[in-house]
Design an enzyme around this catalytic site. Structure first.
Site, short mmCIF file in Angstrom:
data_model
loop_
_atom_site.label_atom_id
_atom_site.label_comp_id
_atom_site.label_asym_id
_atom_site.label_seq_id
_atom_site.Cartn_x
_atom_site.Cartn_y
_atom_site.Cartn_z
N ILE A 99 0.76 -1.12 0.05
CA ILE A 99 -0.03 0.05 -0.06
C ILE A 99 0.84 1.19 -0.15
O ILE A 99 0.72 2.21 -0.60
CB ILE A 99 -1.02 -0.05 1.20
N GLN A 102 2.56 1.87 -3.47
CA GLN A 102 1.52 2.28 -4.36
C GLN A 102 1.01 3.66 -4.02
O GLN A 102 0.63 4.25 -5.19
CB GLN A 102 0.25 1.15 -4.44
N GLU A 103 0.74 3.86 -2.89
CA GLU A 103 -0.14 5.12 -2.67
C GLU A 103 0.83 6.25 -2.65
O GLU A 103 0.48 7.36 -3.06
CB GLU A 103 -0.53 5.09 -1.16
N SER A 104 2.28 6.23 -2.13
CA SER A 104 3.05 7.31 -1.98
C SER A 104 4.62 7.30 -2.47
O SER A 104 5.39 8.16 -2.65
CB SER A 104 3.22 7.80 -0.45
N ASN A 176 -8.54 2.36 -1.01
CA ASN A 176 -8.15 3.49 -2.14
C ASN A 176 -9.16 4.33 -2.53
O ASN A 176 -9.05 5.38 -2.72
CB ASN A 176 -7.65 2.66 -3.37
#
Length: 186
Positions: A99, A102-104, A176
């Site tokens: 996560i 993918q996110e940051s 998400n």
């Protein structure tokens, strides 16, 4: 170093927090490099925690699952923090890392157009709700960019969604995109 001056300049600009200029220089110069030079540049970017660039550079290299390149593609910073909250909330470390990646892209100062913040991209209103659930003082939200606070909030929220939805795909989609969007889609 066998890196061109432009990559060295980009790395230096990043070190002194001239991020926009560093990124422009890097993006222009990386296009001209051989695979060996890209690999060296990715290692140098990784060494200064510029993960967004080290990951994107490593993705350009043709490989047969070379372990050094895989380590660049999937770095593991913040090990103690991730391990701590993985254990506390019973969420696999690999999922937390996935996560964050993918996110940051491991940028603790990341901020999305939707105002999600930090490593795990927590929206402040969700962050305040999480902190109430965990009995933290409301002013803790001001530390949303702190990796320890952000990973704690994101991992707690993952656990909450996992308990509520009991389905990994819906849990990740809800993390998400939010409950409303996933409800519409399903």
């Amino acid at each position: 170093s066998n890196l061109p001056v432009g990559i060295e300049r980009a790395l230096h600009l990043k070190k002194i927090n001239l991020n926009y200029m560093a990124s422009r220089e890097w993006n222009f110069e990386i296009l001209k490099l051989s695979d060996d030079q890209i690999f060296d540049a990715a290692i140098r970017a990784n060494n200064i925690n510029w993960f967004i660039k080290s990951i994107s550079a490593a993705q350009k290299i043709q490989t047969d699952n070379n372990i050094e390149i895989l380590n660049l593609l999937y770095p593991l910073p913040y090990r103690k923090t991730v391990a701590k909250y993985s254990k506390k909330f019973n969420i696999p470390e690999s999922l937390i890392y996935a996560i964050i990646r993918q996110e940051s892209r491991f940028n603790k100062n990341a901020r999305s157009p939707a105002n999600a913040k930090g490593l795990m991209q927590i929206i402040p209103s969700t962050g305040r709700w999480i902190l109430r659930q965990l009995n933290y003082k409301s002013r803790t939200i001001k530390k949303i960019y702190n990796p320890n606070i952000n990973v704690m909030m994101g991992t707690f929220y993952l656990k909450h969604l996992s308990n509520k939805l009991d389905n990994l795909i819906f849990t990740l989609a809800t993390y998400n995109a939010g409950v409303r969007n996933v409800s519409k889609w399903s």
